[in-house]
Design an enzyme around this catalytic site. Structure first.
Site: not given
Ligand code: FPP
Length: 248
Positions: A12, A60
């Protein structure tokens, strides 16, 4: 140091990492992919056997369409680029979640990569994609319900093992350690059944900043914890002596 057999991570904070730098959120996700690669390498070196990453949740899909599309594109590129590295490192790819909701092009390379790496046995990299625990449990209940309707199963005879076997994770042991980055203290519909006895570790670090050193810190803390699985400390010591193994 006690190395978890199965490490699960809620990655996250990509969005916040980007927003803090006045960058588009997708750059945070792109940086997050670099963290994924570093952590995969480190887990392999440490001897972790299963690494499950929460890459995209059922919820998501509700994000703005351009972010969803960008995340899917990133996932596609990751899968294409990673395949040769996975083969070289002996890592087997697996995936859990409602995979038929993924765009066709993604599910195609995902399936191919899963098939091509099926013989690798140094570590399993398990991607949770379009994954939500309640959705997984619902699908499992539907499967068991169908077996009851077909007369293959009796409702009163359902065991915890039957439920475990109906889940997407049926080939994977329960996680020993769950890490969540970015300071949020919740598990957000991730592996709810499977984490009943999992040690939880929360860190303030945002996922793009989560380094190998921070992973080591998490595993060191995990090593210091005593996992009792509902037993007393004395019972556990007896059990360990009898089992002749030092795991706790
Ligand atoms: C949470 O950060 C992360 C995600 C929703 C996606 C995770 C994806 C990756 C690390 C990249 C793709 C993964 C692979 C395995 C290729 P957030 O967007 O919720 O962050 P925030 O809470 O700060 O908004």
């Amino acid at each position: 140091m006690q190395i978890p057999i199965h490490l699960a991570i809620i990655m996250d904070g990509n969005g916040r990492w980007a927003e803090q730098r006045h960058l588009p959120r997708i750059l945070g996700h792109r940086k997050g992919v670099e963290s994924v690669q570093g952590i995969v390498d480190e887990c392999l070196e440490l001897g972790v056997r299963y690494l499950t990453l929460y890459a995209f949740s059922s919820e998501n899909w509700r994000r703005p369409q351009d972010e969803v599309e960008a995340l899917m594109a990133l996932l596609g590129t990751f899968l294409k680029n990673e395949l040769s590295r996975l083969q070289k490192m002996g890592i087997r790819l697996m995936a859990i979640g409602e995979l038929d909701r993924l765009p066709k092009s993604i599910s195609k390379i995902l399936k191919e990569s899963i098939k091509k790496t099926a013989g690798n046995d140094r570590m399993v990299l398990n991607l949770a994609l379009s994954y939500g625990s309640r959705n997984e449990l619902t699908r499992a209940m539907q499967r068991l319900g169908r077996e009851i309707a077909n007369g293959k199963l009796q409702a009163d005879a359902i065991t915890e093992e039957d439920i475990g076997m109906a889940l997407d994770t049926h080939d994977i042991p329960d996680p020993d350690l769950l890490i969540r980055t970015s300071g949020e203290m919740r598990t957000s519909n991730f592996l709810l059944w499977q984490t009943a006895y999992t040690e939880l570790y929360f860190t303030e670090a945002l996922w793009p900043d989560f380094s190998r050193d921070q992973l080591l810190q998490a595993i060191e803390e995990y090593s210091r914890r005593q996992r009792r699985f509902g037993l007393t400390g004395a019972q556990l010591r007896n059990k360990e002596n009898n089992d002749g193994e030092g795991r706790h």
